[in-house]
Design a protein around this motif. Structure first.
Motif, short mmCIF file in Angstrom:
data_model
loop_
_atom_site.label_atom_id
_atom_site.label_comp_id
_atom_site.label_asym_id
_atom_site.label_seq_id
_atom_site.Cartn_x
_atom_site.Cartn_y
_atom_site.Cartn_z
N LYS A 168 117.12 -45.15 42.68
CA LYS A 168 116.20 -46.10 42.08
C LYS A 168 114.89 -45.40 41.69
CE LYS A 168 118.09 -49.75 45.01
NZ LYS A 168 117.81 -50.73 46.09
N TYR A 175 113.62 -49.00 53.18
CA TYR A 175 112.28 -49.22 52.66
C TYR A 175 111.31 -48.19 53.21
CZ TYR A 175 107.66 -51.37 52.09
OH TYR A 175 106.34 -51.60 51.79
N SER A 224 110.44 -60.04 46.21
CA SER A 224 111.84 -60.19 45.81
C SER A 224 112.57 -61.12 46.76
CB SER A 224 112.54 -58.82 45.81
OG SER A 224 112.00 -57.98 44.83
N ILE A 282 107.63 -55.28 44.90
CA ILE A 282 109.04 -55.68 44.79
C ILE A 282 109.59 -56.08 46.15
CG2 ILE A 282 111.37 -54.83 44.29
CD1 ILE A 282 110.14 -53.12 42.07
N GLN A 283 109.24 -55.27 47.17
CA GLN A 283 109.72 -55.56 48.52
C GLN A 283 109.14 -56.88 49.05
OE1 GLN A 283 112.04 -54.09 50.04
NE2 GLN A 283 111.89 -54.70 52.19
N GLU A 325 115.31 -62.33 49.48
CA GLU A 325 115.76 -61.62 50.67
C GLU A 325 117.01 -60.77 50.40
OE1 GLU A 325 114.53 -61.21 53.66
OE2 GLU A 325 112.73 -62.36 53.14
N SER A 326 117.87 -61.29 49.54
CA SER A 326 119.12 -60.58 49.25
C SER A 326 118.89 -59.28 48.47
CB SER A 326 120.07 -61.49 48.46
OG SER A 326 119.45 -61.90 47.25
N GLU A 327 117.74 -59.19 47.77
CA GLU A 327 117.47 -58.01 46.95
C GLU A 327 116.50 -57.03 47.62
OE1 GLU A 327 116.17 -59.17 43.10
OE2 GLU A 327 117.86 -60.54 42.75
N LYS A 328 115.96 -57.41 48.78
CA LYS A 328 115.02 -56.53 49.46
C LYS A 328 115.74 -55.35 50.11
CE LYS A 328 111.37 -59.87 50.55
NZ LYS A 328 110.58 -60.52 51.63
#
Length: 369
Positions: free
Chosen positions: A185, A211, A200, A196-197, A202-205
């Protein structure tokens, strides 16, 4: 025969107060001679100690390089004063090797020069490409301005189109400039990653570890260019390599312990073999570094390039071969049994070293300052 100092009249040892019947104390081994020395005696004593050390040192180095496992067998048999102690030998060779690797510059041989020339040409092409991209942005914007002047498009549309063109081209340039991707990424900055974190779904974090690692890596990318990252990575990697080797040696000795008779061989015995083997590997690297530095200055001549290639090839092959006769002679097993064990241990250690080096590489990257 060396000049000996006169004995003290007092037969009481100055070190432990034990009664000394002859020259050396039977309790601690200290020589019972007069402590007040002349300059001549100090000079002679220094020369004798230096000569003795040099004799032991060169004898140790000769056996280490040319007689696999001989030092280990001699040490365990009790012959220890004629050679440098295994720990002292390893520490000395390790210090000299990594010190000279850090100090001696890398020569640019013919291949290196060609690579550097190719790199410069690539950078020049990239620079020209960037200039072309900038010129393209200017030309396309001028076309939009001309359309606006002719009344074909409105001022508002003109500004929107120009902004779109500029943003699109800058994004392309940014993508071309980016040399690293983190876990597949790309992020413009650590602020973008944090945003973004945070916002976004929860499913995309990213996961906690993902992280943490990504943010560490992004901080490095934000602070340094790709070239600077590579330079600092190599510098930090070389700096941490001695630690990795020191950590790995007990594991190497443990693998040897697993494959040998536990009643006949103690872990200590495998440790001595390991110290000598790793000393050999480091010494070989040191010799290769010095050879590369010397012949690197003569790389313009084909003869010396051939010599350099042959020497490196033979040295690398010998470094791989060395373990097998050393293992066979030290453990006194049948040759075929020793070879099979050696091959199995080679792959076990290879995977272990790769794992440690990968861990070291990741640790080095995320801790670049």
């Amino acid at each position: 025969m060396s000049h000996k100092s006169p004995l003290r009249e007092d037969k009481t040892c100055l070190n432990c107060n034990h009664v000394v019947a002859s020259r050396f104390c039977p309790n601690c081994g200290q020589e019972n001679t007069d402590t007040r020395k002349t300059f001549y005696h100090l000079f002679v004593h220094f020369f004798e100690d230096l000569t003795h050390y040099e004799n032991a040192f060169w004898k140790t180095i000769k056996n280490l390089l040319l007689k696999p496992a001989s030092l280990s067998k001699e040490y365990l048999s009790g012959k220890r004063l004629s050679y440098l102690a295994p720990v002292r030998l390893y520490i000395f060779i390790s210090f000299v090797t990594f010190f000279l690797i850090a100090v001696i510059p890398n020569n640019e041989d013919s291949f290196g020069k060609g690579f550097q020339d190719g790199l410069k040409k690539t950078e020049s092409k990239e620079s020209k490409k960037s200039k072309v991209e900038i010129d393209t942005i200017y030309i396309e914007q001028q076309k939009i301005i001309d359309l606006e002047k002719k009344g074909i498009i409105s001022k508002k549309d003109s500004d929107s189109i120009q902004k779109f063109i500029k943003d699109s081209k800058e994004k392309e340039l940014l993508d071309d400039k980016s040399e690293f991707t983190i876990l597949g990424k790309k992020y413009k900055s650590v602020e973008e990653l944090d945003s973004i974190q945070k916002y976004s779904p929860e499913s995309e974090k990213l996961g906690d570890f993902e992280y943490w690692f990504t943010r560490k890596a992004q901080l490095v990318q934000d602070k340094y260019t790709g070239k600077e990252i590579k330079e600092k990575f190599i510098e930090s990697f070389v700096h941490n390599l001695p630690k990795a080797l020191f950590i790995y040696m007990p594991l190497f000795a443990f693998v040897l312990w697993l494959f040998q008779n536990k009643k006949r061989w103690y872990y200590f015995d495998h440790g001595i073999f390991t110290l000598h083997y790793f000393s050999f590997l480091l010494l070989s690297l040191l010799i290769l570094k010095i050879e590369s530095f010397i012949l690197g200055h003569l790389s313009e001549y084909l003869f010396f390039r051939v010599i350099d290639y042959i020497f490196k090839s033979v040295a690398v092959i010998y470094m791989f071969y060395y373990f097998f006769p050393a293992h066979h002679r030290f453990y006194s097993e049948k040759r075929i049994v020793s070879i099979i064990k050696g091959i199995v241990m080679f792959f076990i250690n290879l995977f272990s070293v790769i794992f440690i080096l990968m861990f070291l590489a990741i640790y080095t990257f995320i801790n670049i300052h």
